[in-house]
Write an enzyme that holds these catalytic residues in place. Structure first.
Site, PDB file in Angstrom:
ATOM      1  N   THR A 116       0.873  -1.170   0.000  1.00 49.85           N
ATOM      2  CA  THR A 116       0.000   0.000   0.000  1.00 49.85           C
ATOM      3  C   THR A 116       0.910   1.220   0.000  1.00 49.85           C
ATOM      4  OG1 THR A 116      -1.797  -1.125   1.152  1.00 49.85           O
ATOM      5  CG2 THR A 116      -1.772   1.276   1.257  1.00 49.85           C
ATOM      6  N   LYS A 191      -7.351   1.422  -3.321  1.00 53.15           N
ATOM      7  CA  LYS A 191      -7.054   1.026  -1.939  1.00 53.15           C
ATOM      8  C   LYS A 191      -7.297   2.197  -0.978  1.00 53.15           C
ATOM      9  CE  LYS A 191      -5.601  -1.364   1.587  1.00 53.15           C
ATOM     10  NZ  LYS A 191      -4.283  -2.010   1.704  1.00 53.15           N
TER      11      LYS A 191
END
Length: 311
Positions: A116, A191
């Site tokens: 991420t 995300k």
């Protein structure tokens, strides 16, 4: 001790030569699922002992894969390279430079990053890959450590569709859903949307549970009732009971969520999105960090709303 991966069946495509860079709480089981699905897996980890432990655990499935000492060494024979590291700078450190992955990848190989990270670094590395005749997908995951161990992650991919189609059947070794969501950077942006939703739901759930507890309700019963209606969510089902019990020593750490929300707020400043609730919840997480909960699960937001427990 919790096993690193949980048993599952695999609908395995033709075995591929793959590499996995980064064997943390997510990468270790993800690489394990690739090995058990029949792929030849070479691993790299900054702490080499961790890579040796992975090799020992998955020796029977790894078909000759071995721990490498550098990212460049790990990727030399791989068709697809997966990575899962900590942040933008960690990602650059395993990709760029004379010992980085791009220096060792052969033309046409695909780098799939599950970190991420920012959309900016995804686009940066996509462009750098294209200049070298390589391919790069940003592919952050949702599902946490439990999803990695169970092979049930959700993967959001940005980048070229042709590269995605090659990767998808291989990534299904550790995922239940692998979806192409757009051009380079789109996976990271998706995300971010996910993390905004999670943070907001957890703050709402924390306030609701604290309210019900102060009102003297039988909260396990209330959760059971409202969990059958419009308020139901994954967080309510899986974190509501542990929040009531004051259990937070597991799951997705507050430190990690603050990193992710920082990425969201940085991106919002660039694109003009208004994020008042997200910014507020980020500060609430800072309160949890300051109270000693940096490694607690993100559901620990409720601790701000309840009286201190007697020691």
């Amino acid at each position: 001790m919790t096993p690193s991966i949980q048993p599952r069946t695999y609908d395995t495509p033709k075995p591929r030569r793959v590499a996995f860079l980064g064997l943390g709480v997510m990468g270790y089981p993800m690489a394990g699922h690739l090995a058990r699905a029949g792929h030849q897996v070479t691993v790299y980890n900054r702490t080499h002992a961790r890579a040796e432990a992975w090799r020992e655990e998955f020796n029977a499935q790894a078909e000759g894969g071995h721990p490498a000492h550098t990212p460049r060494e790990a990727v030399q024979e791989a068709d697809i390279i997966f990575s899962c590291v900590g942040n933008d700078n960690d990602l650059r450190s395993v990709v760029l430079g004379p010992e980085g992955a791009f220096a060792g990848m052969r033309a046409g190989a695909i780098f799939v990053d599950h970190t991420t990270a920012s959309a900016a670094v995804a686009r940066e590395l996509y462009d750098a890959a294209r200049e070298r005749g390589l391919q790069f997908l940003d592919a952050p995951v949702s599902g946490g450590q439990a999803g990695a161990q169970g092979g049930q992650l959700t993967v959001m991919c940005g980048g070229d569709a042709a590269a995605f189609e090659q990767v998808r059947p291989v990534a299904l070794a550790f995922a239940r859903a692998v979806t192409h969501v757009g051009e380079s950077g789109a996976g990271q942006l998706a995300k971010m949307v996910n993390q905004v939703c999670v943070a907001g739901v957890l703050q709402g759930l924390s306030e609701a549970l604290a309210f019900g507890m102060r009102a003297g309700l039988d909260m396990p019963q209330v959760l059971e009732v409202i969990g059958q209606g419009a308020a139901q969510s994954w967080q309510m089902d899986h974190r509501g009971p542990t929040m009531l019990q004051g259990q937070f020593d597991f799951g997705f750490a507050v430190d990690w969520m603050r990193k992710d929300l920082g990425l969201v707020l940085d991106e919002a400043r660039r694109n003009g999105a208004r994020m008042p609730v997200t910014a507020l919840v980020d500060q609430f997480y800072a309160d949890v960090q300051e109270s000693g909960g940096a490694r607690w699960d993100t559901s620990s937001l409720i601790t701000r709303l309840l009286p201190p427990q007697p020691s």
